[in-house]
Design a protein around this motif. Structure first.
Motif, short mmCIF file in Angstrom:
data_model
loop_
_atom_site.label_atom_id
_atom_site.label_comp_id
_atom_site.label_asym_id
_atom_site.label_seq_id
_atom_site.Cartn_x
_atom_site.Cartn_y
_atom_site.Cartn_z
N PRO A 93 0.81 -1.22 0.00
CA PRO A 93 0.00 0.00 0.00
C PRO A 93 0.85 1.27 0.00
N ALA A 94 0.16 2.40 -0.10
CA ALA A 94 0.79 3.73 0.05
C ALA A 94 1.91 4.00 -0.95
N GLY A 95 1.83 3.37 -2.12
CA GLY A 95 2.84 3.62 -3.14
C GLY A 95 4.23 3.15 -2.79
N THR A 96 4.35 2.16 -1.91
CA THR A 96 5.67 1.71 -1.47
C THR A 96 6.39 0.89 -2.54
N LEU A 97 5.65 0.30 -3.47
CA LEU A 97 6.27 -0.47 -4.55
C LEU A 97 6.42 0.40 -5.80
N THR A 98 5.35 1.06 -6.18
CA THR A 98 5.41 2.05 -7.26
C THR A 98 4.54 3.24 -6.86
N LYS A 99 5.01 4.45 -7.15
CA LYS A 99 4.27 5.64 -6.80
C LYS A 99 2.99 5.73 -7.64
N ALA A 100 2.06 6.58 -7.18
CA ALA A 100 0.74 6.68 -7.81
C ALA A 100 0.83 6.92 -9.31
N ASN A 101 1.70 7.83 -9.73
CA ASN A 101 1.78 8.16 -11.15
C ASN A 101 2.67 7.21 -11.95
N GLN A 102 3.27 6.24 -11.26
CA GLN A 102 4.12 5.25 -11.92
C GLN A 102 3.50 3.85 -11.88
N CYS A 103 2.34 3.77 -11.25
CA CYS A 103 1.73 2.46 -10.99
C CYS A 103 1.39 1.70 -12.28
N TYR A 104 0.76 2.39 -13.22
CA TYR A 104 0.34 1.71 -14.46
C TYR A 104 1.56 1.19 -15.23
N ASP A 105 2.55 2.04 -15.43
CA ASP A 105 3.76 1.61 -16.13
C ASP A 105 4.48 0.51 -15.35
N GLY A 106 4.36 0.57 -14.04
CA GLY A 106 4.97 -0.48 -13.21
C GLY A 106 4.37 -1.84 -13.49
N VAL A 107 3.07 -1.87 -13.74
CA VAL A 107 2.40 -3.12 -14.10
C VAL A 107 2.82 -3.56 -15.50
N VAL A 108 2.83 -2.64 -16.44
CA VAL A 108 3.22 -2.96 -17.82
C VAL A 108 4.62 -3.56 -17.86
N LYS A 109 5.54 -2.98 -17.09
CA LYS A 109 6.94 -3.40 -17.09
C LYS A 109 7.22 -4.59 -16.18
N GLY A 110 6.21 -5.00 -15.38
CA GLY A 110 6.40 -6.14 -14.50
C GLY A 110 7.03 -5.80 -13.17
N ILE A 111 7.14 -4.52 -12.84
CA ILE A 111 7.65 -4.15 -11.51
C ILE A 111 6.66 -4.64 -10.46
N SER A 112 5.38 -4.52 -10.76
CA SER A 112 4.33 -5.14 -9.94
C SER A 112 3.47 -5.98 -10.86
N ASP A 113 2.87 -7.03 -10.31
CA ASP A 113 1.98 -7.88 -11.10
C ASP A 113 0.61 -7.25 -11.22
N LEU A 114 0.20 -6.56 -10.17
CA LEU A 114 -1.10 -5.91 -10.12
C LEU A 114 -0.92 -4.47 -9.67
N GLY A 115 -1.86 -3.60 -10.07
CA GLY A 115 -1.75 -2.21 -9.65
C GLY A 115 -3.10 -1.53 -9.56
N MET A 116 -3.24 -0.61 -8.60
CA MET A 116 -4.43 0.22 -8.46
C MET A 116 -3.99 1.67 -8.32
N SER A 117 -4.45 2.51 -9.23
CA SER A 117 -4.18 3.94 -9.14
C SER A 117 -5.17 4.67 -10.05
N CYS A 118 -4.93 5.96 -10.27
CA CYS A 118 -5.85 6.80 -11.05
C CYS A 118 -5.34 6.99 -12.47
N PHE A 119 -6.24 6.89 -13.44
CA PHE A 119 -5.88 7.23 -14.81
C PHE A 119 -5.39 8.67 -14.89
N ALA A 120 -6.00 9.54 -14.09
CA ALA A 120 -5.73 10.98 -14.17
C ALA A 120 -4.31 11.35 -13.77
#
Length: 345
Positions: free
Chosen positions: A71-98
């Motif tokens: 939680p709290a962006g400890t693996l990937t920050k809010a604005n990096q979450c989507y790219d983090g999933v695409v690149k495999g930094i995380s398997d799953l991600g929840m954040s804002c499109f905006a």
């Protein structure tokens, strides 16, 4: 004879134990371990909903899928979450499109100031809109579901009772809500929720456009004094729950089906939590002595008229990108009408 029988029994027992051990080792080797990046803090209702989803997946796959939540962006920050999933930094991600403006042009239609009545409606609208439009911009992940908060309202350090009071104020806003701020005469300042408390406390910004749940969920009622109930221009912020596409495709079909079923159920789970959070945020800010300012019908109409060009501009900009902006806006409006009849009674 007895000796031979005893030896035979020992051999059978040994082989049975070996097979059992082999089955256990095989089952353990087939366990899928996933990590899940969520930008909400662990105490927030939406993070708790994500955690409960992960536990339900583990339960209904009989432990074949185990998910560790960060939680709290400890693996990937809010604005990096989507790219983090695409690149495999995380398997799953929840954040804002905006939080990555321009990256999801079709999904931006959901965030426009349509006057959402509550989070449950917004959440169902966002998820069904995705299914209907199937935007190309989300083809690099597996979308599990989408949720969205209730109407974004204005929360400030000094009272805003009419449009003129808002002119020139520095207002924290993200994505299309920044355009809402500008259309109303304010100066938008982009930042994620995680930075907003300190920015309000230090006077970096003078207010924030956000759902009222953040006044408790992110403790922002402690650093504002007024909420202007401008629900007539109530926008939302759609939030994704996505999975790395390669990881998703590696899962057995039965596990994929289970995860999809659970995800479908969790759409309404998140919607209900958004509405519960809004009610708690309202109670919390009032308990601190803060004021909620209602707009008169006449004043509300002024605000609505001020933001109307945003929809027209969106449709025009989408058309320039060969995207069906007019269809997107029409679908969102139809879905709001549909789900308002069910969840906004």
């Amino acid at each position: 004879m007895k000796k031979k029988l005893f030896v035979a029994m020992l051999i059978v027992s040994f082989l049975t134990a070996s097979f059992i051990y082999a089955d256990v080792v095989y089952a353990q080797s087939k366990t899928v371990k996933l990590n899940y990046s969520i930008f909400f803090p662990p105490t927030h209702g939406q993070c708790k909903a994500g955690v409960s989803w992960a536990k339900e997946v583990e339960k209904r796959t009989n432990g074949m899928v185990k998910i560790t939540v960060f939680p709290a962006g400890t693996l990937t920050k809010a604005n990096q979450c989507y790219d983090g999933v695409v690149k495999g930094i995380s398997d799953l991600g929840m954040s804002c499109f905006a939080y990555t403006r321009g990256r999801f042009p079709l999904m931006e239609a959901v965030d426009l100031p349509h006057g959402y009545p509550n989070g449950r409606v917004a959440t169902h609208v966002a998820t069904e809109f995705y299914k209907l439009m199937n935007p190309e911009e989300l083809k690099d992940v597996k979308v599990l579901y989408i949720h969205a908060h209730g109407p974004g309202l204005l929360h400030t350090k000094k009272p805003v009772r009419k449009l003129e009071d808002l002119k020139g104020l520095k207002i924290r806003s993200t994505g299309l809500s920044a355009k809402v701020s500008a259309a109303l005469g304010a100066v938008p300042v982009a930042m994620p929720q995680s930075s907003t408390y300190e920015a309000l406390q230090k006077g970096v910004v003078e207010g924030t456009f956000t759902p009222i749940e953040t006044l408790k969920g992110w403790k922002q009622a402690e650093v504002i004094k007024y909420t202007t109930d401008c629900s007539g221009v109530g926008y939302t912020t759609a939030m994704f729950v996505v999975m790395n596409l390669k990881k998703w495709n590696s899962l057995p079909g039965d596990i994929q089906k289970t995860i999809e079923e659970i995800s479908e159920e969790w759409v309404d789970v998140h919607g209900k939590i958004w509405d519960k959070g809004d009610a708690e945020g309202r109670d919390f800010t009032l308990s601190l002595g803060n004021e909620i300012i209602p707009l008169s019908e006449k004043e509300s109409s002024r605000w609505v008229n001020a933001v109307k060009p945003l929809v027209d501009n969106y449709i025009k900009a989408a058309g320039e990108k060969n995207l069906p902006g007019d269809k997107a806006v029409a679908e969102v409006k139809k879905l709001i009408t549909k789900y308002s009849k069910i969840y906004a009674k």
